[in-house]
Design a protein around this motif. Sequence first.
Motif, short mmCIF file in Angstrom:
data_model
loop_
_atom_site.label_atom_id
_atom_site.label_comp_id
_atom_site.label_asym_id
_atom_site.label_seq_id
_atom_site.Cartn_x
_atom_site.Cartn_y
_atom_site.Cartn_z
N MET A 1 0.84 -1.18 0.00
CA MET A 1 0.00 0.00 0.00
C MET A 1 0.89 1.25 0.00
O MET A 1 2.08 1.18 0.11
N VAL A 2 0.27 2.39 -0.06
CA VAL A 2 0.98 3.66 -0.15
C VAL A 2 1.41 4.10 1.24
O VAL A 2 0.63 4.10 2.18
N ASN A 3 2.67 4.47 1.38
CA ASN A 3 3.19 4.98 2.64
C ASN A 3 2.99 6.49 2.66
O ASN A 3 3.72 7.23 2.02
N VAL A 4 2.01 6.99 3.41
CA VAL A 4 1.67 8.42 3.40
C VAL A 4 2.70 9.27 4.14
O VAL A 4 2.69 10.48 4.01
N PHE A 5 3.61 8.66 4.88
CA PHE A 5 4.59 9.43 5.63
C PHE A 5 5.68 10.00 4.74
O PHE A 5 6.43 10.87 5.15
N ASN A 6 5.79 9.54 3.51
CA ASN A 6 6.80 10.04 2.59
C ASN A 6 6.24 11.06 1.61
O ASN A 6 6.88 11.37 0.63
N HIS A 7 5.05 11.56 1.85
CA HIS A 7 4.39 12.46 0.90
C HIS A 7 4.08 13.80 1.56
O HIS A 7 3.96 13.91 2.77
N ILE A 47 -1.08 7.78 -8.54
CA ILE A 47 -1.82 7.33 -7.37
C ILE A 47 -3.01 6.48 -7.79
O ILE A 47 -3.30 5.46 -7.16
N ALA A 48 -3.69 6.84 -8.86
CA ALA A 48 -4.80 6.04 -9.37
C ALA A 48 -4.31 4.65 -9.79
O ALA A 48 -5.00 3.65 -9.58
N LYS A 49 -3.13 4.58 -10.37
CA LYS A 49 -2.56 3.29 -10.75
C LYS A 49 -2.27 2.44 -9.52
O LYS A 49 -2.49 1.23 -9.53
N ILE A 50 -1.79 3.06 -8.44
CA ILE A 50 -1.50 2.32 -7.21
C ILE A 50 -2.77 1.67 -6.68
O ILE A 50 -2.76 0.52 -6.24
N PHE A 51 -3.89 2.41 -6.73
CA PHE A 51 -5.16 1.87 -6.23
C PHE A 51 -5.93 1.09 -7.30
O PHE A 51 -7.06 0.70 -7.09
N ASN A 52 -5.30 0.89 -8.45
CA ASN A 52 -5.89 0.13 -9.55
C ASN A 52 -7.25 0.71 -9.98
O ASN A 52 -8.19 -0.03 -10.27
N LEU A 53 -7.32 2.04 -10.00
CA LEU A 53 -8.54 2.70 -10.46
C LEU A 53 -8.55 2.72 -11.98
O LEU A 53 -7.51 2.89 -12.61
#
Length: 70
Positions: A1-7, A47-53
């Motif tokens: 999943m996406v690590n929000v601490f690096n954004h 980000i959409a690709k990460i969530f497979n949207l």
Amino acid sequence: MVNVFNHSPFEEIMIKSMKFVKQSHIEGDYMEFGVYEGNTFIKAFHIAKIFNLKIFTKLRCIFAIDNLSF
């Protein structure tokens, strides 16, 4: 999943928004206004690709609109 601490805070909001779209099964097109150089648009794409949207596939329309004013 996406690590929000690096954004950045803005990217965290975008990640949360895309996650909401995914969990809520929201379908539709993607529109962005005030694109300028397209940095936000490119981040949204990744980000959409990460969530497979499926908003960035040939089955959906994507719009990047900018207005040049002097």
